[in-house]
Design a protein around this motif. Structure first.
Motif, PDB file in Angstrom:
ATOM      1  N   SER A  52     -23.852  32.071  33.458  1.00  0.00           N
ATOM      2  CA  SER A  52     -24.863  31.050  33.704  1.00  0.00           C
ATOM      3  C   SER A  52     -25.750  30.866  32.476  1.00  0.00           C
ATOM      4  O   SER A  52     -25.658  31.599  31.499  1.00  0.00           O
ATOM      5  CB  SER A  52     -25.702  31.436  34.920  1.00  0.00           C
ATOM      6  OG  SER A  52     -26.366  32.667  34.671  1.00  0.00           O
ATOM      7  N   TRP A  53     -26.660  29.921  32.564  1.00  0.00           N
ATOM      8  CA  TRP A  53     -27.470  29.528  31.411  1.00  0.00           C
ATOM      9  C   TRP A  53     -28.300  30.662  30.831  1.00  0.00           C
ATOM     10  O   TRP A  53     -28.507  30.726  29.616  1.00  0.00           O
ATOM     11  CB  TRP A  53     -28.397  28.378  31.798  1.00  0.00           C
ATOM     12  CG  TRP A  53     -29.496  28.795  32.724  1.00  0.00           C
ATOM     13  CD1 TRP A  53     -29.408  28.998  34.072  1.00  0.00           C
ATOM     14  CD2 TRP A  53     -30.845  29.108  32.373  1.00  0.00           C
ATOM     15  NE1 TRP A  53     -30.593  29.416  34.582  1.00  0.00           N
ATOM     16  CE2 TRP A  53     -31.515  29.482  33.566  1.00  0.00           C
ATOM     17  CE3 TRP A  53     -31.551  29.099  31.172  1.00  0.00           C
ATOM     18  CZ2 TRP A  53     -32.860  29.841  33.575  1.00  0.00           C
ATOM     19  CZ3 TRP A  53     -32.882  29.451  31.179  1.00  0.00           C
ATOM     20  CH2 TRP A  53     -33.525  29.827  32.385  1.00  0.00           C
ATOM     21  N   ASN A  54     -28.722  31.585  31.685  1.00  0.00           N
ATOM     22  CA  ASN A  54     -29.574  32.675  31.213  1.00  0.00           C
ATOM     23  C   ASN A  54     -28.854  34.026  31.240  1.00  0.00           C
ATOM     24  O   ASN A  54     -29.486  35.062  31.045  1.00  0.00           O
ATOM     25  CB  ASN A  54     -30.840  32.764  32.052  1.00  0.00           C
ATOM     26  CG  ASN A  54     -30.546  33.093  33.504  1.00  0.00           C
ATOM     27  OD1 ASN A  54     -29.394  33.107  33.930  1.00  0.00           O
ATOM     28  ND2 ASN A  54     -31.579  33.349  34.289  1.00  0.00           N
ATOM     29  N   GLY A  55     -27.571  33.996  31.506  1.00  0.00           N
ATOM     30  CA  GLY A  55     -26.807  35.245  31.546  1.00  0.00           C
ATOM     31  C   GLY A  55     -26.964  36.023  32.825  1.00  0.00           C
ATOM     32  O   GLY A  55     -26.395  37.105  32.977  1.00  0.00           O
ATOM     33  N   THR A  69     -15.847  41.230  28.672  1.00  0.00           N
ATOM     34  CA  THR A  69     -17.259  41.000  28.918  1.00  0.00           C
ATOM     35  C   THR A  69     -17.681  39.690  28.264  1.00  0.00           C
ATOM     36  O   THR A  69     -17.476  39.503  27.063  1.00  0.00           O
ATOM     37  CB  THR A  69     -18.113  42.143  28.354  1.00  0.00           C
ATOM     38  OG1 THR A  69     -17.709  43.383  28.936  1.00  0.00           O
ATOM     39  CG2 THR A  69     -19.588  41.903  28.660  1.00  0.00           C
ATOM     40  N   ILE A  70     -18.272  38.819  29.062  1.00  0.00           N
ATOM     41  CA  ILE A  70     -18.791  37.563  28.539  1.00  0.00           C
ATOM     42  C   ILE A  70     -20.284  37.715  28.294  1.00  0.00           C
ATOM     43  O   ILE A  70     -20.991  38.373  29.072  1.00  0.00           O
ATOM     44  CB  ILE A  70     -18.497  36.385  29.503  1.00  0.00           C
ATOM     45  CG1 ILE A  70     -18.848  35.049  28.851  1.00  0.00           C
ATOM     46  CG2 ILE A  70     -19.219  36.569  30.836  1.00  0.00           C
ATOM     47  CD1 ILE A  70     -18.371  33.840  29.655  1.00  0.00           C
ATOM     48  N   SER A  71     -20.757  37.110  27.206  1.00  0.00           N
ATOM     49  CA  SER A  71     -22.180  37.170  26.885  1.00  0.00           C
ATOM     50  C   SER A  71     -22.552  35.901  26.124  1.00  0.00           C
ATOM     51  O   SER A  71     -21.678  35.154  25.676  1.00  0.00           O
ATOM     52  CB  SER A  71     -22.490  38.413  26.051  1.00  0.00           C
ATOM     53  OG  SER A  71     -21.797  38.380  24.815  1.00  0.00           O
ATOM     54  N   ARG A  72     -23.853  35.689  25.985  1.00  0.00           N
ATOM     55  CA  ARG A  72     -24.298  34.519  25.249  1.00  0.00           C
ATOM     56  C   ARG A  72     -25.554  34.844  24.468  1.00  0.00           C
ATOM     57  O   ARG A  72     -26.339  35.714  24.872  1.00  0.00           O
ATOM     58  CB  ARG A  72     -24.544  33.335  26.179  1.00  0.00           C
ATOM     59  CG  ARG A  72     -25.670  33.479  27.149  1.00  0.00           C
ATOM     60  CD  ARG A  72     -25.676  32.319  28.143  1.00  0.00           C
ATOM     61  NE  ARG A  72     -25.879  31.038  27.481  1.00  0.00           N
ATOM     62  CZ  ARG A  72     -25.551  29.866  28.021  1.00  0.00           C
ATOM     63  NH1 ARG A  72     -25.000  29.829  29.223  1.00  0.00           N
ATOM     64  NH2 ARG A  72     -25.778  28.738  27.366  1.00  0.00           N
ATOM     65  N   ALA A 102     -26.282  24.320  34.950  1.00  0.00           N
ATOM     66  CA  ALA A 102     -26.820  25.529  34.336  1.00  0.00           C
ATOM     67  C   ALA A 102     -26.164  26.791  34.894  1.00  0.00           C
ATOM     68  O   ALA A 102     -26.363  27.876  34.355  1.00  0.00           O
ATOM     69  CB  ALA A 102     -28.322  25.595  34.559  1.00  0.00           C
ATOM     70  N   TYR A 103     -25.395  26.639  35.945  1.00  0.00           N
ATOM     71  CA  TYR A 103     -24.855  27.814  36.626  1.00  0.00           C
ATOM     72  C   TYR A 103     -23.343  27.865  36.495  1.00  0.00           C
ATOM     73  O   TYR A 103     -22.806  27.565  35.430  1.00  0.00           O
ATOM     74  CB  TYR A 103     -25.329  27.776  38.087  1.00  0.00           C
ATOM     75  CG  TYR A 103     -26.836  27.825  38.156  1.00  0.00           C
ATOM     76  CD1 TYR A 103     -27.592  26.663  38.284  1.00  0.00           C
ATOM     77  CD2 TYR A 103     -27.524  29.038  38.030  1.00  0.00           C
ATOM     78  CE1 TYR A 103     -28.973  26.708  38.300  1.00  0.00           C
ATOM     79  CE2 TYR A 103     -28.902  29.093  38.046  1.00  0.00           C
ATOM     80  CZ  TYR A 103     -29.623  27.927  38.172  1.00  0.00           C
ATOM     81  OH  TYR A 103     -30.996  27.977  38.174  1.00  0.00           O
ATOM     82  N   ILE A 104     -22.655  28.292  37.515  1.00  0.00           N
ATOM     83  CA  ILE A 104     -21.197  28.367  37.478  1.00  0.00           C
ATOM     84  C   ILE A 104     -20.694  27.432  38.564  1.00  0.00           C
ATOM     85  O   ILE A 104     -20.360  27.856  39.671  1.00  0.00           O
ATOM     86  CB  ILE A 104     -20.723  29.822  37.688  1.00  0.00           C
ATOM     87  CG1 ILE A 104     -21.339  30.733  36.629  1.00  0.00           C
ATOM     88  CG2 ILE A 104     -19.193  29.893  37.626  1.00  0.00           C
ATOM     89  CD1 ILE A 104     -21.022  32.226  36.812  1.00  0.00           C
TER      90      ILE A 104
END
Length: 121
Positions: A52-55, A69-72, A102-104
């Motif tokens: 999501s937009w804020n992790g 692992t996904i990250s931003r 902003a989400y999934i």
């Protein structure tokens, strides 16, 4: 829309690791959910992971749970996919995508050109 460019693909032995990055341009990146997909030869494109937009929300396909692992990093406008314990079946072209929300929501309107990941035995 968001413009996306993937990097970090390559050839790796089974059991090894790779880190994919997706560089985004566009003012809305920070307010968009992001995802990784992959497509192996002769197969349909497959969802891999989303954030999501804020992790705060993350989602993975069962086959990569515990390994990927996904990250931003919103300050750098990047989303990454750390891939550990790679298997032969992870071989594919990996694509970055931007969610419309902003989400999934699983509705994506921007895609990168893809980066090849090849896992050898």
């Amino acid at each position: 829309q968001v413009q996306l460019v993937e990097s970090g693909g390559g050839l790796v032995q089974a059991g090894g690791s790779l880190r994919l990055s997706c560089a985004a341009s566009g003012r809305t990146f920070g307010s968009r959910g992001m995802a990784w997909f992959r497509q192996a030869p002769g197969k349909e494109r497959e969802f891999v992971a989303a954030i999501s937009w804020n992790g705060g929300l993350k989602k993975y396909v069962d086959s990569v749970k515990g390994r990927f692992t996904i990250s931003r990093d919103t300050a750098k406008n990047t989303v990454s996919l750390q891939m550990n314990g790679l298997k032969l079946e992870d071989t594919a072209v990996y694509y970055c995508a931007a969610d419309r929300t902003a989400y999934i929501s699983e509705i994506y309107d921007s895609w990168g050109q893809g980066t090849q990941v090849t896992v050898s035995s």
